[in-house]
Scaffold this motif. Structure first.
Motif, PDB file in Angstrom:
ATOM      1  N   SER A   1     -23.305 -59.014 -52.054  1.00 48.99           N
ATOM      2  CA  SER A   1     -22.621 -60.351 -51.548  1.00 48.99           C
ATOM      3  C   SER A   1     -22.473 -60.371 -50.161  1.00 48.99           C
ATOM      4  N   TRP A   2     -22.153 -58.735 -49.839  1.00 48.68           N
ATOM      5  CA  TRP A   2     -22.245 -58.636 -48.206  1.00 48.68           C
ATOM      6  C   TRP A   2     -23.057 -59.768 -47.369  1.00 48.68           C
ATOM      7  N   ARG A   3     -24.183 -59.105 -47.869  1.00 48.39           N
ATOM      8  CA  ARG A   3     -25.493 -59.645 -47.012  1.00 48.39           C
ATOM      9  C   ARG A   3     -25.949 -60.961 -47.252  1.00 48.39           C
ATOM     10  N   SER A   4     -25.183 -61.568 -48.524  1.00 42.94           N
ATOM     11  CA  SER A   4     -25.430 -63.321 -49.048  1.00 42.94           C
ATOM     12  C   SER A   4     -25.131 -63.476 -47.999  1.00 42.94           C
ATOM     13  N   LEU A   5     -23.588 -63.615 -48.176  1.00 47.50           N
ATOM     14  CA  LEU A   5     -22.997 -64.427 -47.089  1.00 47.50           C
ATOM     15  C   LEU A   5     -23.152 -64.312 -46.090  1.00 47.50           C
ATOM     16  N   MET A   6     -23.372 -63.290 -44.828  1.00 51.08           N
ATOM     17  CA  MET A   6     -23.627 -62.726 -43.498  1.00 51.08           C
ATOM     18  C   MET A   6     -25.235 -64.281 -43.458  1.00 51.08           C
ATOM     19  N   ALA A   7     -26.012 -63.817 -44.153  1.00 49.19           N
ATOM     20  CA  ALA A   7     -27.210 -65.520 -44.224  1.00 49.19           C
ATOM     21  C   ALA A   7     -27.028 -65.949 -44.524  1.00 49.19           C
ATOM     22  N   GLY A   8     -25.295 -67.198 -45.575  1.00 48.35           N
ATOM     23  CA  GLY A   8     -25.499 -67.988 -45.584  1.00 48.35           C
ATOM     24  C   GLY A   8     -24.302 -68.500 -44.510  1.00 48.35           C
TER      25      GLY A   8
ATOM     26  N   SER B   1     -28.034 -67.082 -25.175  1.00 44.35           N
ATOM     27  CA  SER B   1     -28.543 -65.848 -24.877  1.00 44.35           C
ATOM     28  C   SER B   1     -27.689 -64.759 -24.613  1.00 44.35           C
ATOM     29  N   ASP B   2     -26.216 -64.352 -25.008  1.00 46.46           N
ATOM     30  CA  ASP B   2     -25.192 -63.870 -24.787  1.00 46.46           C
ATOM     31  C   ASP B   2     -25.815 -62.115 -25.398  1.00 46.46           C
ATOM     32  N   THR B   3     -26.593 -61.506 -25.700  1.00 43.37           N
ATOM     33  CA  THR B   3     -27.254 -60.024 -26.330  1.00 43.37           C
ATOM     34  C   THR B   3     -25.731 -59.717 -26.236  1.00 43.37           C
ATOM     35  N   PRO B   4     -25.482 -58.752 -25.461  1.00 47.81           N
ATOM     36  CA  PRO B   4     -23.732 -58.285 -25.855  1.00 47.81           C
ATOM     37  C   PRO B   4     -23.127 -58.569 -26.724  1.00 47.81           C
ATOM     38  N   LEU B   5     -22.815 -60.077 -26.977  1.00 49.77           N
ATOM     39  CA  LEU B   5     -21.738 -61.059 -27.547  1.00 49.77           C
ATOM     40  C   LEU B   5     -22.728 -60.381 -29.120  1.00 49.77           C
ATOM     41  N   VAL B   6     -24.274 -60.766 -28.757  1.00 47.84           N
ATOM     42  CA  VAL B   6     -24.561 -61.276 -30.396  1.00 47.84           C
ATOM     43  C   VAL B   6     -24.774 -59.556 -31.120  1.00 47.84           C
ATOM     44  N   ILE B   7     -24.795 -58.485 -29.748  1.00 45.06           N
ATOM     45  CA  ILE B   7     -24.928 -57.371 -30.557  1.00 45.06           C
ATOM     46  C   ILE B   7     -23.096 -56.922 -31.269  1.00 45.06           C
ATOM     47  N   SER B   8     -22.490 -57.303 -30.527  1.00 42.96           N
ATOM     48  CA  SER B   8     -20.685 -57.034 -30.136  1.00 42.96           C
ATOM     49  C   SER B   8     -20.785 -57.196 -31.929  1.00 42.96           C
ATOM     50  N   TYR B   9     -20.662 -58.623 -32.178  1.00 41.97           N
ATOM     51  CA  TYR B   9     -21.146 -59.212 -33.933  1.00 41.97           C
ATOM     52  C   TYR B   9     -21.142 -58.256 -34.595  1.00 41.97           C
ATOM     53  N   ILE B  10     -22.906 -57.891 -34.640  1.00 41.92           N
ATOM     54  CA  ILE B  10     -23.018 -57.124 -35.344  1.00 41.92           C
ATOM     55  C   ILE B  10     -22.454 -55.635 -35.590  1.00 41.92           C
ATOM     56  N   LEU B  11     -22.428 -55.603 -34.699  1.00 40.66           N
ATOM     57  CA  LEU B  11     -21.140 -53.906 -35.226  1.00 40.66           C
ATOM     58  C   LEU B  11     -20.185 -54.508 -35.883  1.00 40.66           C
ATOM     59  N   VAL B  12     -19.166 -55.373 -35.694  1.00 45.48           N
ATOM     60  CA  VAL B  12     -18.543 -56.299 -36.363  1.00 45.48           C
ATOM     61  C   VAL B  12     -18.210 -55.520 -37.753  1.00 45.48           C
ATOM     62  N   VAL B  13     -19.652 -56.814 -38.242  1.00 44.54           N
ATOM     63  CA  VAL B  13     -20.218 -56.988 -39.528  1.00 44.54           C
ATOM     64  C   VAL B  13     -20.534 -55.329 -40.217  1.00 44.54           C
ATOM     65  N   LEU B  14     -21.390 -54.479 -39.143  1.00 39.31           N
ATOM     66  CA  LEU B  14     -21.095 -53.022 -39.718  1.00 39.31           C
ATOM     67  C   LEU B  14     -20.267 -52.383 -39.507  1.00 39.31           C
ATOM     68  N   ILE B  15     -19.190 -52.614 -39.216  1.00 43.95           N
ATOM     69  CA  ILE B  15     -17.996 -51.445 -39.581  1.00 43.95           C
ATOM     70  C   ILE B  15     -17.173 -52.131 -40.695  1.00 43.95           C
ATOM     71  N   ILE B  16     -17.007 -53.457 -40.714  1.00 46.80           N
ATOM     72  CA  ILE B  16     -16.204 -53.882 -41.817  1.00 46.80           C
ATOM     73  C   ILE B  16     -17.223 -52.593 -43.086  1.00 46.80           C
ATOM     74  N   GLY B  17     -18.525 -53.005 -43.521  1.00 41.52           N
ATOM     75  CA  GLY B  17     -18.875 -53.350 -44.207  1.00 41.52           C
ATOM     76  C   GLY B  17     -19.204 -51.404 -44.424  1.00 41.52           C
ATOM     77  N   ILE B  18     -19.236 -50.200 -43.474  1.00 43.92           N
ATOM     78  CA  ILE B  18     -18.581 -49.316 -43.510  1.00 43.92           C
ATOM     79  C   ILE B  18     -17.575 -49.083 -44.324  1.00 43.92           C
ATOM     80  N   LEU B  19     -16.380 -49.588 -43.772  1.00 41.82           N
ATOM     81  CA  LEU B  19     -14.815 -49.818 -44.611  1.00 41.82           C
ATOM     82  C   LEU B  19     -15.052 -49.500 -45.465  1.00 41.82           C
ATOM     83  N   ILE B  20     -15.147 -51.151 -46.541  1.00 39.31           N
ATOM     84  CA  ILE B  20     -15.426 -51.327 -47.653  1.00 39.31           C
ATOM     85  C   ILE B  20     -16.080 -50.476 -48.461  1.00 39.31           C
ATOM     86  N   ASP B  21     -17.470 -50.249 -47.838  1.00 38.10           N
ATOM     87  CA  ASP B  21     -18.367 -48.734 -48.390  1.00 38.10           C
ATOM     88  C   ASP B  21     -17.210 -47.276 -48.982  1.00 38.10           C
TER      89      ASP B  21
END
Length: 318
Positions: free
Chosen positions: A249-256, A279-299
């Motif tokens: 569900s988390w992967r589906s939501l991010m894709a959606g 083209s703000d790569t630091p901001l893109v990676i920051s959001y990737i890290l946010v999604v990763l951290i939320i997924g790890i916490l729920i896991d």
């Protein structure tokens, strides 16, 4: 020639005296034994024999450190590889930023109110979609495990839906619900419900037959049989199915959120897409890290629940 008297007559007097003594003694008849009714405390004590013994807790700081240091080591290795790739000049700095620049951007990001509004919207969608998937998957799993014809009809279909990439449903979802919340919820539910159903089916299949016969002897039928016997016995597998369902569900939501931009809503996916357009790569990676951290916490929450259940039922090593 004199003959010796027969041997049985040798102890006749003693035997007669013994018989007379026994005849004078009145032997009381045995009293009927009474069946003792167990109290609720004694029944609880018997039930506790099936559970794992309670262990003495060690020092809290030591236990936290033993659990945290492998994760910290993994993070350190990733950061070291990231820094080496940046220093090597593999890509320009504006395309592939350093960890220091990225964490500085992330630090500035989490201090804004807009960021937390986006996190709240994304988590609301995630919890709502996952709750619907759990409800639907539990009903389907219980029905399939109970009725053999239904299992023969849709058992393999559930597995097929589980293995199907969620992104394949978005074109159909957009046609059915347009660019709206319903399109995202549809994909989240259909991506997570099969995993929940399969987890419950597997748990019910591995309930010991002896337990089912004991429940039948005790008069458990219908809903009471599922409520008090089958569902508690299948909880470890069911929790694993819930954990897998959350991942889908988390992967589906991010894709959606990247594909279906609902007008008037600013979620994590929308903000990441805007950062990519700029083209703000630091901001893109920051959001990737946010999604990763939320997924790890729920896991980690699911791991805590799973470990608690396994310790409760004595399924962990000593």
């Amino acid at each position: 020639m004199p003959t010796e008297p027969p041997a049985p007559m040798k102890y006749a007097g003693a035997r007669a005296g013994l018989e007379g003594a026994l005849g004078a003694v009145t032997v009381p008849s045995p009293e009927p034994q009474r069946i003792k009714t167990l109290s609720s405390e004694e029944v609880s004590g018997l039930d506790a024999l099936e559970l794992a013994p309670k262990r003495e807790k060690g020092k809290l700081g030591l236990r936290i450190w033993n659990s945290a240091w492998p994760k910290l080591l993994a993070i350190l290795i990733v950061l070291l590889a990231w820094e080496l790739a940046y220093v090597s000049g593999w890509k320009p700095s504006y395309v592939f930023p350093s960890p220091l620049d990225t964490f500085k951007t992330l630090g500035d990001l989490v201090t804004t109110a807009d960021f937390w509004d986006g996190v709240r919207l994304t988590m609301t969608r995630a919890i709502t979609g996952f709750a619907l998937a759990v409800a639907i998957g539990t009903v389907i799993g219980a029905a399939v495990s109970r009725f053999a014809p239904l299992r023969a009809a849709i058992g393999s279909l559930i597995t097929g839906l589980q293995t199907m990439p969620s992104i394949m449903w978005f074109p159909l979802a957009i046609l059915l619900f347009q660019l709206g919340e319903q399109a995202i919820m549809f994909v989240v539910v259909i991506g997570a419900a099969p995993s929940v159903a399969n987890g419950l089916i597997s748990g019910i299949d591995y309930v010991p037959r002896t337990w089912l016969r004991v429940g039948q002897v005790m008069g458990m039928k219908g809903f009471a049989r599922y409520r008090h016997l089958i569902l508690p016995a299948s909880l470890p597998s069911f929790v694993s199915g819930l954990k897998q369902g959350w991942a889908f569900s988390w992967r589906s939501l991010m894709a959606g959120e990247l594909l279906v931009i609902v007008p008037g809503t600013i979620s994590i996916g929308v903000r990441m897409q805007n950062a990519r357009d700029l083209s703000d790569t630091p901001l893109v990676i920051s959001y990737i890290l946010v999604v990763l951290i939320i997924g790890i916490l729920i896991d980690q929450l699911f791991n805590v629940a799973d470990n608690a259940l396994r310790k409760r039922w004595g399924l962990t090593g000593s």
